[in-house]
Design an enzyme around this catalytic site. Structure first.
Site, PDB file in Angstrom:
ATOM      1  N   ASP A 291      -3.229  -1.676   7.648  1.00 52.45           N
ATOM      2  CA  ASP A 291      -1.910  -2.024   7.127  1.00 52.45           C
ATOM      3  C   ASP A 291      -1.899  -3.545   6.957  1.00 52.45           C
ATOM      4  O   ASP A 291      -2.814  -4.247   7.387  1.00 52.45           O
ATOM      5  CB  ASP A 291      -0.786  -1.542   8.048  1.00 52.45           C
ATOM      6  CG  ASP A 291       0.540  -1.441   7.286  1.00 52.45           C
ATOM      7  OD1 ASP A 291       0.623  -1.968   6.153  1.00 52.45           O
ATOM      8  OD2 ASP A 291       1.501  -0.855   7.806  1.00 52.45           O
TER       9      ASP A 291
HETATM   10  C1  BGC Z   1       3.664  -1.370   5.184  1.00 53.74           C
HETATM   11  C2  BGC Z   1       2.803  -0.341   4.487  1.00 53.74           C
HETATM   12  C3  BGC Z   1       2.586  -0.733   3.047  1.00 53.74           C
HETATM   13  C4  BGC Z   1       1.959  -2.113   3.026  1.00 53.74           C
HETATM   14  C5  BGC Z   1       1.636  -2.600   1.629  1.00 53.74           C
HETATM   15  C6  BGC Z   1       3.151  -2.767   4.987  1.00 53.74           C
HETATM   16  O1  BGC Z   1       4.051  -3.713   5.436  1.00 53.74           O
HETATM   17  O2  BGC Z   1       3.735  -1.055   6.558  1.00 53.74           O
HETATM   18  O3  BGC Z   1       3.384   0.934   4.581  1.00 53.74           O
HETATM   19  O4  BGC Z   1       1.796   0.210   2.405  1.00 53.74           O
HETATM   20  O5  BGC Z   1       2.842  -3.040   3.636  1.00 53.74           O
HETATM   21  O6  BGC Z   1       2.754  -2.929   0.927  1.00 53.74           O
END
Ligand code: BGC
Length: 757
Positions: A291
């Site tokens: 993530d």
């Molecule tokens: C979120 C993810 C997301 C990623 C990319 C993160 O802050 O937890 O779910 O896919 O950002 O945008």
């Protein structure tokens, strides 16, 4: 280069015949041999490059001006970036891909990821809302449409489905998942993977999907965003992991790990999750993307000394790609040279990334998802029609006293009141992709276009929402006390035959970083509701929200309540379809609604405990001041017609491990109009080597009945439905007595028992 790859594949026919990764469906032949042939040509730096993901924070259709962006551009040209996120449009993705294809040594195409969560341009209900449809065809279809619209903009990889089980309405991201139940969430996971990826990942009408967040994120302590997760092995395996296993089995191309610490180990650093379970036991062949920044955040967790140490820990634990953490790109090459990380680990991670790229057909044509013609071929009007259909199926009728709904033709004056009544933005919800701001059909618009000329529709906003648009993590309180709009609202309510009130949450009250302590109607909304109710009791409350709300007063007083979530582009039309009876509501809650926020986390599939609540000693496993159960339970939802369940009959009182029994029940539509009912099957393992929930959803079927019609609904119970992660750490069933429950929600059910021999 491409010719050379095929040549190498030709040299190793034995490898081409052996394909381990049958799980990710693709028509591209000989993928493993092709992957090997590319890997053999790569330097260590190039392999690490495949594990790096950059955010496309600059406009790739224009010049890259900032220093940081220039640096990124140089890295792309050298083939030191594996994928990008947030690069949108055919022009932008083509430009980025060209930097790689026209400059780098090996010309390994990029993947382009984006959070396509509930639609790209055409917006569908937020995932929690869509799950309320219990309609897996709908869940698959919305993903299919989202994929079509994504590839039309060059995006070929979505960070969806989010399949974190969440049982705490305070957690803002509860809106992004499918609620509290592992079985229902698993079904949605499979439908979504099928919708996004189709039968052939190389088909330019499909995109790669991501099962996220692996794992435990939805169990953040007290619903506090990014918080520590304390779950034992039993809960992890029986509740949190099943949807991820289902996604892996369905051939999902990628997994995303999660921000949280799970029992002392950040998920990104968890060898147990990523290596032992995902890549080991489940034989997952795709790759794990971190993530955002989670590898670098191992330092913040106090789990790594510095970024380099974090990179060492994460690669060893099985995190394959570093999303914007800059830990892999700065640390891994040195770590290998110093002998701290075995190059085989880099090979393995790079192999996984290459495998997915080959399966997507990117080596055959790096621009296959950046075709300007695709967009013009799309029928966006048709997508809107489908969005309306899915939205109306997602609505849950919570209360309908004296058949106030559907609205009768005798109603000639309707007052539509509330801060969300004419809000064209909130229904689009958070994680809205490229859904345009203020592009939803508002409730007021929907009502106006549904009524005939002889019906007068008035409108008053009445008040603001109380909590408003805010930047990431920073709550913005607005007008929490201003009641200057009450007078007009009361006047219009008095003057109407019927009032429709639109209350609830703003688009950005749920989603990442949107946890809340209070889940009631924020600001002066509750006061507005009571003031309007005082002057007109013919009141329909329509709720807009991405989480269960605390609505005990409404449940007691307001005659009709319609749960309309954040339904997307066609919100107002879909709600009007239900209010005026064009569509007979069929949705059921995928999550329990509490009587009070203090009950959270609240879920139906709880354990019995040694001291279950009884009517007298309410404090046993409960509270002294409020009942322990839900206000509206999981699986609950009314219809404009009524259903009667017959007796539950089992085909046998005993079952062998390899056998099966059937549970049948007759269902009759006892009302005056046709309707659909989701018949639900729950099981309980009465005595086991670990304690087991008092009921668990194990099947459901949507049945449509004409007035007076009866149908027999039959569920087949096989051993796999009885299996769980037991005291010996095995996924198995245990002989003994089981309880079978069938009904229209998780509380009102007919029960029988059988024995597993
Ligand atoms: C979120 C993810 C997301 C990623 C990319 C993160 O802050 O937890 O779910 O896919 O950002 O945008």
């Amino acid at each position: 280069m491409i010719k050379r790859l095929f040549f190498l594949a030709f040299l190793f026919p034995a490898l081409t015949a052996f394909s381990q990764d049958a799980q990710i469906k693709s028509s591209v032949p000989n993928v493993e041999a092709k992957v090997d042939s590319v890997l053999a040509l790569m330097t260590l730096e190039e392999k690490v490059g495949q594990l790096v993901q950059y955010n496309g924070s600059w406009d790739l259709t224009g010049p890259a001006s900032e220093v940081g962006n220039k640096e990124k551009e140089e890295k792309l040209k050298k083939g030191l970036v594996g994928s990008m996120l947030n690069v949108l449009s055919v022009d932008a993705t083509t430009k980025a891909q060209k930097l790689v294809m026209e400059n780098s040594r090996l010309k390994i195409p990029l993947m382009f990821g984006y959070d396509v969560i509930h639609g790209y341009k055409t917006i569908f209900p937020v995932p929690l809302g869509e799950t309320a449809s219990w309609d897996m065809e709908a869940a698959e279809r919305s993903a299919q449409i989202a994929a079509l619209e994504s590839v039309a903009e060059g995006v070929n990889w979505t960070f969806s489905p989010m399949i974190d089980i969440s049982r705490d309405a305070r957690w803002g991201r509860i809106m992004e998942g499918s609620g509290e139940d592992p079985f229902l969430t698993s079904k949605v996971a499979v439908a979504k993977v099928r919708g996004y990826q189709g039968d052939d990942l190389s088909d330019p009408k499909t995109i790669a999907a991501t099962a996220k967040h692996f794992a435990g994120y939805g169990f953040a302590e007290a619903g506090r965003e990014y918080n520590t997760v304390h779950v034992g092995e039993n809960e992890l395996h029986n509740t949190i992991l099943p949807p991820f296993k289902a996604a892996a089995d369905a051939g999902v191309a990628t997994f995303m790990n999660s921000f949280n610490d799970l029992d002392g180990t950040p998920a990104t650093a968890s060898e147990m999750l990523q290596r032992e379970i995902l890549k080991g036991k489940w034989d997952f062949q795709g790759f794990v993307v971190s993530d955002w920044g989670t590898i670098a955040e191992l330092v913040t967790h106090g789990f790594a000394r510095d970024k380099k140490h974090a990179a060492e820990i994460a690669i060893k634990a099985g995190s394959d790609m570093d999303m914007e953490g800059r830990a892999y790109e700065t640390g891994l090459v040195e770590l290998v040279k110093e002998g701290k990380v075995d190059e085989a680990l880099i090979d393995e991670a790079a192999r996984r990334v290459l495998r997915v790229k080959f399966k997507m057909g990117l080596f055959e044509d790096p621009y296959r998802y950046s075709n300007a013609n695709t967009k013009t071929e799309l029928d966006y009007d048709k997508h809107l029609r489908e969005a309306r259909d899915i939205a109306k199926k997602s609505i849950v009728l919570l209360k309908n006293e004296n058949e106030l709904l559907p609205i009768k033709s005798s109603v000639k004056k309707i007052a539509v009141i509330g801060p969300l009544a004419d809000d064209k933005d909130s229904p689009i919800g958070n994680w809205r992709g490229q859904g345009e701001a203020n592009s939803a059909v508002s409730l007021l618009e929907g009502v106006k276009s549904a009524v005939g000329k002889d019906v007068k529709v008035t409108y008053a906003k009445g008040a603001d929402l109380g909590i408003g648009r805010r930047s990431f993590m920073i709550p913005l309180k607005i007008n929490t006390t201003d009641k200057s709009g009450f007078e007009e609202a009361i006047k219009k309510a008095k003057d109407a035959d019927l009032v429709i009130m639109a209350l609830g949450e703003d688009a950005f009250q749920t989603g990442e970083g949107r946890s809340q302590v209070n889940i009631d109607l924020a600001g002066v909304q509750q006061e507005l509701l009571e003031a309007v109710y005082k002057v007109n009791k013919n009141l329909v409350l329509v709720l807009f929200n991405g989480r269960p709300l605390e609505i005990s007063w409404s449940a007691e007083n307001v005659p009709a309540i319609v749960e309309a979530w954040l339904l997307g582009s066609e919100s107002g039309n879909a709600i009007a379809d239900v209010l005026f009876g064009e569509y007979n509501p069929s949705g059921k809650l995928p999550v329990s609604f509490p009587r009070a926020v203090g009950q959270e986390p609240l879920y139906y599939n709880t354990k019995n405990t040694g001291r279950p609540t009884n009517p007298v000693e309410v404090t046993y496993s409960g509270y002294g001041d409020v009942e322990k159960d839900a206000l509206y339970p999981f699986g609950f939802g009314l219809s404009y017609t009524s259903f009667e369940y017959g007796d539950l009959e089992l085909s046998s009182e005993e079952m062998d491990e390899n056998g099966e029994i059937t549970a049948s029940i007759s269902l009759t539509n006892t009302g005056k109009i046709a309707g659909k009912e989701v018949v639900q099957l729950y099981l309980r393992d009465m005595v086991a080597s670990t304690t087991r929930p008092i009921k668990e959803l194990k099947g459901f079927e949507m049945v449509e009945l004409q007035p007076g019609e009866t149908k027999e609904v039959t569920f087949t119970i096989t051993n796999d439905l009885l299996e769980f992660y037991n005291a010996e750490k095995k996924w198995t069933s245990e002989p003994g007595e089981f309880s079978v429950m069938v009904g229209g929600n998780s509380v009102d059910m007919k029960t029988e028992t059988f024995r597993l021999n």
